[in-house]
Design an enzyme around this catalytic site. Structure first.
Site, PDB file in Angstrom:
ATOM      1  N   ARG A  68     109.467   2.813 -80.717  1.00 50.74           N
ATOM      2  CA  ARG A  68     110.804   2.304 -81.082  1.00 50.74           C
ATOM      3  C   ARG A  68     110.721   1.359 -82.276  1.00 50.74           C
ATOM      4  NH1 ARG A  68     113.485  -1.822 -78.766  1.00 50.74           N
ATOM      5  NH2 ARG A  68     112.418  -1.647 -76.772  1.00 50.74           N
TER       6      ARG A  68
ATOM      7  N   TYR B 257     134.812  11.058 -91.059  1.00 49.81           N
ATOM      8  CA  TYR B 257     134.360  11.788 -89.879  1.00 49.81           C
ATOM      9  C   TYR B 257     134.926  11.068 -88.642  1.00 49.81           C
ATOM     10  CZ  TYR B 257     131.474  13.740 -86.275  1.00 49.81           C
ATOM     11  OH  TYR B 257     131.066  14.344 -85.123  1.00 49.81           O
TER      12      TYR B 257
ATOM     13  N   ASP C 226     128.655   7.922 -96.763  1.00 45.21           N
ATOM     14  CA  ASP C 226     128.099   9.011 -95.968  1.00 45.21           C
ATOM     15  C   ASP C 226     127.948  10.201 -96.918  1.00 45.21           C
ATOM     16  OD1 ASP C 226     127.763  11.253 -94.341  1.00 45.21           O
ATOM     17  OD2 ASP C 226     128.891  10.361 -92.690  1.00 45.21           O
TER      18      ASP C 226
ATOM     19  N   LYS D 158     122.657  18.134 -90.278  1.00 46.80           N
ATOM     20  CA  LYS D 158     123.299  19.135 -91.118  1.00 46.80           C
ATOM     21  C   LYS D 158     122.310  19.686 -92.153  1.00 46.80           C
ATOM     22  CE  LYS D 158     126.731  17.923 -88.564  1.00 46.80           C
ATOM     23  NZ  LYS D 158     126.999  16.535 -88.482  1.00 46.80           N
TER      24      LYS D 158
HETATM   25  N1  PLP Z   1     128.993  12.137 -90.828  1.00 48.62           N
HETATM   26  C1  PLP Z   1     129.544  13.328 -91.091  1.00 48.62           C
HETATM   27  C2  PLP Z   1     130.171  13.561 -92.445  1.00 48.62           C
HETATM   28  C3  PLP Z   1     129.551  14.348 -90.137  1.00 48.62           C
HETATM   29  O1  PLP Z   1     130.118  15.528 -90.427  1.00 48.62           O
HETATM   30  C4  PLP Z   1     128.958  14.085 -88.870  1.00 48.62           C
HETATM   31  C5  PLP Z   1     128.938  15.120 -87.811  1.00 48.62           C
HETATM   32  O2  PLP Z   1     129.550  16.159 -87.929  1.00 48.62           O
HETATM   33  C6  PLP Z   1     128.399  12.825 -88.631  1.00 48.62           C
HETATM   34  C7  PLP Z   1     128.421  11.878 -89.621  1.00 48.62           C
HETATM   35  C8  PLP Z   1     127.759  12.500 -87.308  1.00 48.62           C
HETATM   36  O3  PLP Z   1     126.501  13.081 -87.251  1.00 48.62           O
HETATM   37  P1  PLP Z   1     125.698  13.364 -85.893  1.00 48.62           P
HETATM   38  O4  PLP Z   1     126.435  14.402 -85.147  1.00 48.62           O
HETATM   39  O5  PLP Z   1     124.342  13.764 -86.380  1.00 48.62           O
HETATM   40  O6  PLP Z   1     125.667  12.051 -85.144  1.00 48.62           O
END
Ligand code: PLP
Length: 401
Positions: free
Chosen positions: A64, A117, A189, A214
């Protein structure tokens, strides 16, 4: 490491962060970074153990707090995103929450893009509110709105570009300048664009977060996230919010992501080529009202896309003329493309937000935020372009005919 920053993206993705020499192997060095699938590390003397606790740079103690497999991945990420340092996390939301908890303190205020998101929106709009941290949501495509929303207690500017699902763009250089002028930490992001499509740190943004679930891992096998930024910020995140709240990536997921990353530039180029052809095909289709893709000249911010993006990505959004029925009909008839949330996979994934991710949002609010009933989002995969087009064509035709 410095010299790796001058290498091409493919070379960086393959080699950055990986060892060229070994102190432990007598005969050769493992070509693939090994996986250290263990929770703790053993010491032979009390003095050694005490030293590891005193000076964290001197060795690994507990996964961790740090693990060799995580660290190879983090070094690679820092080079690819042109940041000083990086941190891998258990999920994209682990990265978003850790970055926000690191940048904020009691009573702080956030200015954020209004289209985010959904879980990020909930963190800002609900979770952090409970701790006295307020957020003002603005349409950050108009940077004047960012400036107007800044208060004396504002600490963070939080952005996504391209946005989900409408693929709107934010001028990152202008936004970063505003944040700097007001002493804010700017966070973006960069999941949709990846470091191959856009380099926010080079444009002045302080911190990049990713859902590595992704494009970065690429094959839909893991949930993972990342934070990239200045060493001081990343160290504070690692030794504070990440370690203590515990959104730490497992060594196995770090290892899978590491291998996914080696082909990111190659995959992303192909995602972009496929998406550009498919967007052009969709734009001429009679069943479709409009198509949004940053690479299309018809995108309202195409000029900004050309200016700040190195590649336009693999995400396409479109509005079907027949509304919700047409949206449901399209996804029902797909034979090759998959009806699934998530994105950045080698497989083409399609979702119809009105009947799935946004079905709980009242229709008038959906309309207001632009998630209309005929909206369909496509994450273009790596299949042969003609096959994807043929699948879309038959699904669209069976509705129009
Ligand atoms: N940021 C974006 C732009 C996303 O599309 C997503 C998930 O679809 C996330 C963050 C969250 O990611 P995670 O599902 O890996 O926690």
């Amino acid at each position: 490491m410095t010299s790796q920053r001058n290498l091409g993206k493919n070379t960086q993705a393959i080699h950055a962060g990986e060892a060229r020499t070994s102190t432990t192997e007598k005969s050769g060095i493992p070509l693939l970074p090994p996986i250290y699938q263990n929770s703790t590390f053993r010491f032979t003397t009390a003095a050694e153990c005490a030293e590891a606790f005193r000076d964290e740079e001197s060795g690994y103690v507990y996964t961790r707090w740090g693990n060799p497999t995580q660290e190879v991945l983090e070094k690679k990420l820092a080079v690819l995103e042109a940041g000083e340092d990086a941190l891998a996390t258990a999920s994209g939301m682990g990265a978003v929450s850790t970055a926000l908890l690191t940048a904020l303190a009691e009573g702080g205020h956030v200015v954020a893009m209004e289209n985010l998101y959904s879980a990020t929106f909930q963190i800002l709009n609900e979770e952090l509110q409970r701790f006295g941290i307020e957020t003002t949501f603005v349409d950050a495509t108009d940077t004047a709105q960012i400036e107007r929303a800044i208060r004396d207690d504002t600490k963070v500017l939080y952005l996504e570009s391209p946005t989900n699902p409408l693929l709107k763009l934010i001028d990152l250089r202008a936004s970063a300048e505003i944040a700097k002028a007001h002493g804010l930490t700017s966070i973006i992001d960069n999941t949709f664009a990846t470091p191959c499509g856009q380099q926010p740190i080079a444009l002045g943004i302080d911190v990049v977060v990713h859902s590595m679930t992704k494009y970065l891992s690429g094959t839909g096998a893991v949930i993972a996230g990342a934070i990239i930024g200045e060493k001081e910020f990343v160290t504070r995140a690692k030794e504070g919010a990440l370690r203590n709240f515990g959104a730490v990536i497992s060594p196995f997921n770090a290892w899978l992501t590491l291998h996914g990353l080696t082909t990111l530039p190659l995959r992303f180029t192909r995602h972009c080529e496929n998406a550009a052809r498919i967007a052009a095909f969709l734009e001429t289709h009679p069943a479709i009202a409009w198509v949004r893709y940053p690479g299309l000249p018809s995108h309202p911010q195409h000029e900004l896309a050309e200016h700040q993006m190195e590649a336009f990505g693999g995400m396409i959004t479109l509005e079907l003329k027949g509304g919700r029925t047409a949206g449901e009909h399209l996804v029902d008839r797909l034979q090759l493309c998959s009806l699934a949330v998530s994105l950045g996979d080698v497989r083409t994934l399609i979702c119809h937000p009105a009947s799935t991710t946004h079905s709980h949002v009242p229709a008038e609010i959906r309309q207001q935020i632009g998630v209309t009933d005929g909206l369909v989002r496509i994450s273009v995969g790596l299949e042969d372009t003609d096959d994807i087009i043929a699948d879309l064509e038959q699904a669209l035709q069976s509705h129009t005919s």
